[in-house]
Design a protein around this motif. Structure first.
Motif, PDB file in Angstrom:
ATOM      1  N   GLU A 317      -2.741 -14.896   2.807  1.00  0.00           N
ATOM      2  CA  GLU A 317      -1.755 -13.937   2.313  1.00  0.00           C
ATOM      3  C   GLU A 317      -2.290 -12.498   2.309  1.00  0.00           C
ATOM      4  OE1 GLU A 317       1.235 -14.805  -1.076  1.00  0.00           O
ATOM      5  OE2 GLU A 317      -0.518 -13.894  -2.020  1.00  0.00           O
ATOM      6  N   ILE A 318      -1.417 -11.571   2.709  1.00  0.00           N
ATOM      7  CA  ILE A 318      -1.746 -10.145   2.654  1.00  0.00           C
ATOM      8  C   ILE A 318      -0.784  -9.490   1.670  1.00  0.00           C
ATOM      9  CG2 ILE A 318      -1.680  -7.980   3.985  1.00  0.00           C
ATOM     10  CD1 ILE A 318      -2.678  -9.614   6.373  1.00  0.00           C
ATOM     11  N   THR A 319      -1.325  -8.646   0.791  1.00  0.00           N
ATOM     12  CA  THR A 319      -0.500  -8.046  -0.267  1.00  0.00           C
ATOM     13  C   THR A 319      -0.653  -6.519  -0.319  1.00  0.00           C
ATOM     14  OG1 THR A 319      -2.301  -8.330  -1.867  1.00  0.00           O
ATOM     15  CG2 THR A 319      -0.682 -10.106  -1.758  1.00  0.00           C
ATOM     16  N   ILE A 320       0.337  -5.895  -0.983  1.00  0.00           N
ATOM     17  CA  ILE A 320       0.227  -4.486  -1.384  1.00  0.00           C
ATOM     18  C   ILE A 320       0.585  -4.462  -2.867  1.00  0.00           C
ATOM     19  CG2 ILE A 320       1.174  -2.150  -1.156  1.00  0.00           C
ATOM     20  CD1 ILE A 320       1.760  -2.743   1.790  1.00  0.00           C
ATOM     21  N   ASN A 321      -0.306  -3.960  -3.677  1.00  0.00           N
ATOM     22  CA  ASN A 321      -0.121  -3.995  -5.145  1.00  0.00           C
ATOM     23  C   ASN A 321       0.266  -5.398  -5.612  1.00  0.00           C
ATOM     24  OD1 ASN A 321      -0.678  -1.266  -5.300  1.00  0.00           O
ATOM     25  ND2 ASN A 321       1.488  -0.717  -4.977  1.00  0.00           N
ATOM     26  N   SER A 322      -0.439  -6.404  -5.090  1.00  0.00           N
ATOM     27  CA  SER A 322      -0.264  -7.820  -5.436  1.00  0.00           C
ATOM     28  C   SER A 322       1.054  -8.436  -4.960  1.00  0.00           C
ATOM     29  CB  SER A 322      -0.388  -8.046  -6.952  1.00  0.00           C
ATOM     30  OG  SER A 322      -1.609  -7.539  -7.412  1.00  0.00           O
ATOM     31  N   THR A 353       1.336   1.456  11.309  1.00  0.00           N
ATOM     32  CA  THR A 353      -0.079   1.769  11.497  1.00  0.00           C
ATOM     33  C   THR A 353      -0.571   2.637  10.339  1.00  0.00           C
ATOM     34  OG1 THR A 353       0.323   1.750  13.843  1.00  0.00           O
ATOM     35  CG2 THR A 353      -1.708   2.762  13.152  1.00  0.00           C
ATOM     36  N   GLY A 354      -1.741   2.302   9.819  1.00  0.00           N
ATOM     37  CA  GLY A 354      -2.317   3.095   8.729  1.00  0.00           C
ATOM     38  C   GLY A 354      -1.990   2.574   7.342  1.00  0.00           C
ATOM     39  N   THR A 355      -1.094   1.583   7.245  1.00  0.00           N
ATOM     40  CA  THR A 355      -0.746   1.032   5.932  1.00  0.00           C
ATOM     41  C   THR A 355      -1.965   0.320   5.310  1.00  0.00           C
ATOM     42  OG1 THR A 355       1.512   0.671   6.683  1.00  0.00           O
ATOM     43  CG2 THR A 355       0.834  -0.544   4.717  1.00  0.00           C
ATOM     44  N   GLN A 356      -2.230   0.641   4.027  1.00  0.00           N
ATOM     45  CA  GLN A 356      -3.362   0.013   3.312  1.00  0.00           C
ATOM     46  C   GLN A 356      -2.889  -1.285   2.673  1.00  0.00           C
ATOM     47  OE1 GLN A 356      -6.456   1.850   2.692  1.00  0.00           O
ATOM     48  NE2 GLN A 356      -5.750   3.555   3.957  1.00  0.00           N
ATOM     49  N   VAL A 357      -3.661  -2.347   2.844  1.00  0.00           N
ATOM     50  CA  VAL A 357      -3.284  -3.648   2.290  1.00  0.00           C
ATOM     51  C   VAL A 357      -4.478  -4.297   1.581  1.00  0.00           C
ATOM     52  CG1 VAL A 357      -1.493  -4.057   4.038  1.00  0.00           C
ATOM     53  CG2 VAL A 357      -3.835  -4.847   4.465  1.00  0.00           C
ATOM     54  N   GLU A 358      -4.181  -5.409   0.880  1.00  0.00           N
ATOM     55  CA  GLU A 358      -5.256  -6.179   0.216  1.00  0.00           C
ATOM     56  C   GLU A 358      -5.227  -7.603   0.738  1.00  0.00           C
ATOM     57  OE1 GLU A 358      -2.977  -6.006  -3.176  1.00  0.00           O
ATOM     58  OE2 GLU A 358      -3.066  -3.826  -3.195  1.00  0.00           O
ATOM     59  N   ILE A 359      -6.400  -8.231   0.704  1.00  0.00           N
ATOM     60  CA  ILE A 359      -6.509  -9.626   1.116  1.00  0.00           C
ATOM     61  C   ILE A 359      -7.674 -10.263   0.357  1.00  0.00           C
ATOM     62  CG2 ILE A 359      -7.902  -8.943   3.143  1.00  0.00           C
ATOM     63  CD1 ILE A 359      -6.620 -11.361   4.617  1.00  0.00           C
ATOM     64  N   VAL A 360      -7.492 -11.506  -0.070  1.00  0.00           N
ATOM     65  CA  VAL A 360      -8.570 -12.189  -0.798  1.00  0.00           C
ATOM     66  C   VAL A 360      -9.409 -12.994   0.186  1.00  0.00           C
ATOM     67  CG1 VAL A 360      -9.136 -13.890  -2.584  1.00  0.00           C
ATOM     68  CG2 VAL A 360      -7.235 -12.284  -2.942  1.00  0.00           C
ATOM     69  N   ILE A 361     -10.697 -12.641   0.274  1.00  0.00           N
ATOM     70  CA  ILE A 361     -11.647 -13.386   1.108  1.00  0.00           C
ATOM     71  C   ILE A 361     -12.846 -13.731   0.231  1.00  0.00           C
ATOM     72  CG2 ILE A 361     -13.032 -13.383   3.226  1.00  0.00           C
ATOM     73  CD1 ILE A 361     -11.336 -11.009   4.207  1.00  0.00           C
ATOM     74  N   ASP A 362     -13.312 -14.972   0.295  1.00  0.00           N
ATOM     75  CA  ASP A 362     -14.442 -15.413  -0.527  1.00  0.00           C
ATOM     76  C   ASP A 362     -14.195 -15.093  -2.005  1.00  0.00           C
ATOM     77  OD1 ASP A 362     -15.686 -16.147   1.859  1.00  0.00           O
ATOM     78  OD2 ASP A 362     -16.730 -14.225   2.050  1.00  0.00           O
ATOM     79  N   GLU A 364     -12.719 -12.751  -3.407  1.00  0.00           N
ATOM     80  CA  GLU A 364     -12.762 -11.346  -3.814  1.00  0.00           C
ATOM     81  C   GLU A 364     -11.676 -10.554  -3.093  1.00  0.00           C
ATOM     82  OE1 GLU A 364     -16.514  -9.288  -3.392  1.00  0.00           O
ATOM     83  OE2 GLU A 364     -17.560 -11.049  -4.202  1.00  0.00           O
ATOM     84  N   ILE A 365     -11.105  -9.581  -3.779  1.00  0.00           N
ATOM     85  CA  ILE A 365     -10.088  -8.744  -3.133  1.00  0.00           C
ATOM     86  C   ILE A 365     -10.769  -7.740  -2.211  1.00  0.00           C
ATOM     87  CG2 ILE A 365      -8.215  -7.073  -3.486  1.00  0.00           C
ATOM     88  CD1 ILE A 365      -7.736  -8.344  -6.218  1.00  0.00           C
ATOM     89  N   LYS A 366     -10.359  -7.758  -0.934  1.00  0.00           N
ATOM     90  CA  LYS A 366     -10.885  -6.797   0.043  1.00  0.00           C
ATOM     91  C   LYS A 366      -9.743  -5.880   0.474  1.00  0.00           C
ATOM     92  CE  LYS A 366     -14.687  -9.136   0.066  1.00  0.00           C
ATOM     93  NZ  LYS A 366     -15.887  -8.589  -0.618  1.00  0.00           N
ATOM     94  N   THR A 367     -10.116  -4.677   0.942  1.00  0.00           N
ATOM     95  CA  THR A 367      -9.070  -3.765   1.398  1.00  0.00           C
ATOM     96  C   THR A 367      -9.054  -3.718   2.925  1.00  0.00           C
ATOM     97  OG1 THR A 367     -10.610  -1.921   1.300  1.00  0.00           O
ATOM     98  CG2 THR A 367      -9.212  -2.290  -0.633  1.00  0.00           C
ATOM     99  N   GLY A 368      -7.872  -3.486   3.473  1.00  0.00           N
ATOM    100  CA  GLY A 368      -7.725  -3.424   4.925  1.00  0.00           C
ATOM    101  C   GLY A 368      -6.698  -2.386   5.305  1.00  0.00           C
ATOM    102  N   VAL A 369      -6.663  -2.099   6.607  1.00  0.00           N
ATOM    103  CA  VAL A 369      -5.689  -1.140   7.111  1.00  0.00           C
ATOM    104  C   VAL A 369      -5.067  -1.701   8.389  1.00  0.00           C
ATOM    105  CG1 VAL A 369      -7.500   0.201   8.270  1.00  0.00           C
ATOM    106  CG2 VAL A 369      -5.326   1.290   7.742  1.00  0.00           C
TER     107      VAL A 369
END
Ligand code: THG
Length: 376
Positions: A317-322, A353-362, A364-369
């Motif tokens: 799952e990929i989220t923005i502000n959960s 393009t350029g949208t900031q997102v969150e993803i849980v890996i291991d 932990e919440i990581k940030t992505g673009v």
């Protein structure tokens, strides 16, 4: 009860998970894993680490058993009509001895497969398929439409020569003529009295593209051994479609990046293979026009994540502000970007393009673009 560590679970082998002529060689050359593709074994890893084989592919040359890319052969006076019915790519100007990457869709414009289509002649096409059932689909359409065709799966086992030095190795075996083969062209070349169909194509973009040798039955075995005899000077090694190189290069994987819940307009890389403005008729054309007019509700994007490792065995799952905005479908650590990169199906209106997102890996919440594909 003990729970099992995923990495300790083995895939049980059986005859219905078909072997290939090359598996007899590869299993002695340090193979460590198979995946299953079109009910056939597809080598998925060797003793060298994923990173070592990545650099090896970029510097040297590899021989890949990609027999699992099965051929659906369509032959007869209505062959062209049947092939055109199945794909949204206009093939009316197609030429013999050329390959065409072409999305197959159904009447609802859902993706059935994304084969490389070889035009052998006006009345004979081979669909070199990804991992889904095209043989029965084609047979069913032929019966329903009363087409004069035979649809079959010939015993063709592709041996691919991929990597930076693929051209040098191929020239050494087949002579200067092979260097004239253009991207996605094919021709027939002889080795030890046997003619092989060879295409300038493949699921790696090193050296622009490598070569794929369509061998009948076990006719490729002699050639396989010969490549390893004379390929020493180019440091030849056995290999397989490479997770990192294919993601960096934007080569898509059916069942991973997209499947039959998607339509080709959701994948920008397919846009040049969708012809809605010509006379040509194919299944799903009206539906595609409607989707195009309304705009897609989700889109396959690239993603770069600030992290150094990932293992994608299911969508994440990929989220923005959960709040869920999509899912990661393929991913790897990229040595080129020093980040995790991957493909993600992202809902409207977040697929920019350029949208900031969150993803849980291991855990932990990581940030992505988000970014466009391909990466390189
Ligand atoms: N080779 C052959 N058969 C195949 C594959 C292959 N069948 C299964 C699977 N791979 C099908 N998927 C793809 C995906 C991408 C490409 C080929 C097959 C590919 N794409 C190029 C690109 O995206 O740049 C070329 C597109 C073009 O025509 O411009 O090569 O690898 N035999």
């Amino acid at each position: 009860m003990h729970s099992t560590n995923m990495s300790d679970i083995k895939l049980a082998m059986a005859r219905r998970l078909r072997s290939t002529p090359y598996t007899s060689r590869i299993e002695k050359q340090g193979l460590t894993s198979y995946t299953i593709y079109n009910r056939m074994k597809l080598p998925a890893g060797f003793k060298d680490s994923l990173i070592d084989s990545y650099y090896h592919l970029k510097r040297d040359v590899q021989a890949w058993c990609v027999s699992a890319e099965r051929q659906v052969k369509i032959e007869g006076q209505d062959a062209f009509q049947l092939v055109q019915l199945m794909t949204c790519r206009d093939l009316s100007n197609s030429k013999d001895k050329r390959c065409y990457y072409a999305p197959l869709i159904d009447s609802q414009a859902r993706l059935i497969n994304d084969p490389v289509i070889l035009r052998i002649s006006k009345n004979e096409f081979w669909l070199s398929i990804a991992d889904s059932d095209v043989l029965l689909w084609a047979k069913g359409l032929a019966i329903g439409k009363n087409y004069k065709v035979t649809v079959s799966e010939p015993d063709i086992n592709i041996l691919a020569i991929q990597g930076a030095k693929s051209l040098l190795l191929m020239e050494k075996v087949f002579g200067k003529k092979i260097t004239e083969l253009k991207f996605f062209g094919f021709d027939y070349f002889e080795f030890n009295g046997v003619k092989h169909l060879i295409a300038r194509s493949g699921w790696s973009k090193q050296s622009k593209y490598g070569y794929e040798i369509y061998c009948k039955g076990n006719e490729g075995l002699e050639l396989y051994d010969h490549f390893f005899d004379i390929g020493k000077e180019y440091n030849i090694k056995p290999g397989c479609p490479h997770l990192i190189e294919r993601i960096e290069s934007g080569l898509l994987s059916y069942g991973n990046d997209f499947d039959d819940s998607n339509n080709p307009l959701e994948v920008d890389l397919f846009h040049k293979f969708i012809n809605l403005d010509t006379e040509v008729e194919f299944l799903g054309k009206d539906k595609l026009k409607k989707i195009k007019a309304e705009g897609v509700s989700q889109k396959l994007m690239g993603i770069k994540i600030n992290h150094d490792q990932i293992n994608v065995s299911d969508a994440i799952e990929i989220t923005i502000n959960s709040k869920r905005v999509g899912e990661l479908r393929s991913g790897c650590f990229s040595p080129t970007f020093s980040k995790v990169i991957g493909t993600a199906m992202i809902n409207k209106p977040f697929f920019e393009t350029g949208t900031q997102v969150e993803i849980v890996i291991d855990n932990e919440i990581k940030t992505g673009v988000l970014c466009n594909l391909p990466f390189v």
